[in-house]
Design an enzyme around this catalytic site. Structure first.
Site: not given
Ligand code: SAJ
Length: 440
Positions: A216, A270
């Site tokens: 995780k 997360c």
């Molecule tokens: N972000 C960027 N650039 C990107 C992708 C995301 O700046 O290219 C930013 C987003 O705007 C946001 C943050 O990163 O602020 C996180 O967003 P996210 O969509 O990457 O992830 P979360 O936090 O919504 O969900 C993550 C997921 N983990 C992964 O993709 C490895 C999800 O599968 C997990 O279940 C979740 O964390 C968790 O609960 O841990």
């Protein structure tokens, strides 16, 4: 192992959907939360969080008679802990040296485990789902649960299973995603497998508890580090006067390269949190992870600096901040970098008004909220787009021009194409584009 009744501790973004899904798959579920207000809201058939489809699911679970909401655990075949693992309050971390890192607060996990002790019986299964530092299950849960007089492994099963669902798509991913289940021994992993097999359609893979905890943390840390490099590329692009979005698109045509998107920073509960669990557990082994966190955490300050370059002195300027959620099309404001940007703009003397279409009436102290886009844009000098919400993407130059005199736009998420907006009189300053010094 067969399960007739389970007890889910913690009814938040993970616990509530999980409890309801078990209930709609024929298992008796006691959903427990220590927050009396949450208990009452759910008992009345309402929900306290926003997630597509969740209200309908919870109502179906309650209606089936299989889901009962309660403020304390009961005897059951299995106990599942899905409580938050936030950071410690500032005061508790104050003794840390500078250039240090936040510490995990495991008190919700330990309190939940303590609450299970009086109800734990021979043959039960306990599963921890909360994201936790490596070895939490083995080193922290085992001694607490053994206060029951039962021995972990010999008398009851104990496992760790990380949730991996994406907010906004929780209900689907809960069922379809592959699931890792780590036991303190093989029988515990098997018991966990049997439990999740009730509804999980993705593959369920058995391993050890500590491996599952690491999996995780590694997933989210991997993403954090990759976003950090995208943000660093954006800063480099600004220095070298190129368009990072174009460069990323071109680099991503390489078959083994997939650079993520730069933005105003990394938020949510997360990805901006979990890497610190690894840093805390082994600071001597994690310089890269630590630095990536620092890059992402300083991105809001970079956005403010960029805004200053685009618009000059910010003091007294009216800035409409568009979007406060931590990512597109969700109402979740936790750890949102957009809020940090808004705060820093206020600190720089700007008069900020914020508009978050998914939570227009937010109550963030010191941050004025507009209830509509019109109200946010009226009287503004600068627009700062901080979240790539679909509603913002769909706006046209004509619509916006009719609502405001402002023509300076700082777009941190690359959703307003200058080729479309600049002919209409807007000056679009995109994150990761052009030279900082020329202020383009
Ligand atoms: N972000 C960027 N650039 C990107 C992708 C995301 O700046 O290219 C930013 C987003 O705007 C946001 C943050 O990163 O602020 C996180 O967003 P996210 O969509 O990457 O992830 P979360 O936090 O919504 O969900 C993550 C997921 N983990 C992964 O993709 C490895 C999800 O599968 C997990 O279940 C979740 O964390 C968790 O609960 O841990």
């Amino acid at each position: 192992m067969h399960f007739n009744k389970i007890c889910v501790l913690g009814l938040g973004y993970i616990g509530l959907p999980t409890a309801s899904t078990f209930a709609t798959h024929g298992i008796k579920v006691v959903g427990v939360d220590v927050n009396q207000q949450v208990v009452e809201t759910l008992q009345n058939g309402e929900i306290h969080i926003h997630e597509p489809g969740l209200r309908t699911l919870v109502q179906a679970a309650l209606k089936s008679g299989n889901l009962e909401i309660c403020d304390h655990p009961e005897e059951a075949d299995a106990f599942m802990i899905a409580v938050p693992t936030p950071f410690k309050q500032q005061a508790e971390s104050d003794s840390l040296p500078a250039n240090s890192y936040p510490l995990a607060d495991l008190s919700y996990v330990t309190n939940a485990a303590e609450a299970i002790v009086p109800y734990l019986r021979r043959g039960n299964l306990v599963v921890l789902e909360s994201t936790s530092p490596p070895r939490t299950t083995e080193d922290i849960l085992v001694p607490i649960l053994e206060k029951s007089g039962l021995k972990a492994g010999a008398d009851f099963h104990l496992a760790y299973s990380p949730e991996r669902v994406l907010p906004g798509q929780i209900l689907r991913e809960l069922i379809e995603n592959a699931r890792v289940i780590g036991g303190i021994d093989p029988a515990s992993a098997q018991a966990g497998y049997d439990l999740y097999a009730t509804f999980v359609r993705g593959e369920i893979i058995q391993t050890t508890a500590t491996t599952a905890e690491m999996v995780k943390l590694m997933e989210n840390t991997y993403r954090d580090v990759n976003i950090a490099i995208a943000n660093e590329f954006a800063r480099l692009a600004e220095r070298f006067d190129i368009d990072v979005w174009e460069a990323i698109a071109l680099a991503n045509r390489h078959p083994r390269v997939e650079i993520l998107r730069p933005g105003p920073g990394v938020g949510g509960h997360c990805i901006s949190v979990d890497p610190w669990f690894l840093v805390e557990a082994a600071p001597d082994l994690t310089p890269l992870i630590h630095t990536a966190r620092d890059v992402n955490d300083t991105q809001p300050a970079h956005v403010v600096e960029r805004t200053r370059r685009a618009a000059g002195d910010l003091s007294g300027k009216h800035i409409a901040v568009l979007g406060l959620a931590y990512k597109p099309d969700v109402d979740d404001l936790r750890e949102s970098p957009a809020i940090e940007v808004a705060r820093l703009l206020i600190e720089a003397g700007a008069k900020v008004i914020s508009y978050e279409p998914f939570k227009p009436d937010h109550q963030i102290p010191g941050l004025p909220a507009a209830l509509s886009l019109e109200a946010a844009l009226r009287g503004s000098d600068i627009l700062a787009i901080l979240v790539a919400h679909t509603t913002f993407k769909n706006l046209t130059p004509a619509e916006v021009a009719a609502l405001t005199e402002a023509r300076t736009v700082v777009d941190t998420v690359n959703i307003w194409n200058p080729a479309l907006w600049e002919p209409a009189g807007f000056r679009i300053s995109r994150l990761g584009v052009g030279s900082l010094d020329s202020g383009r």
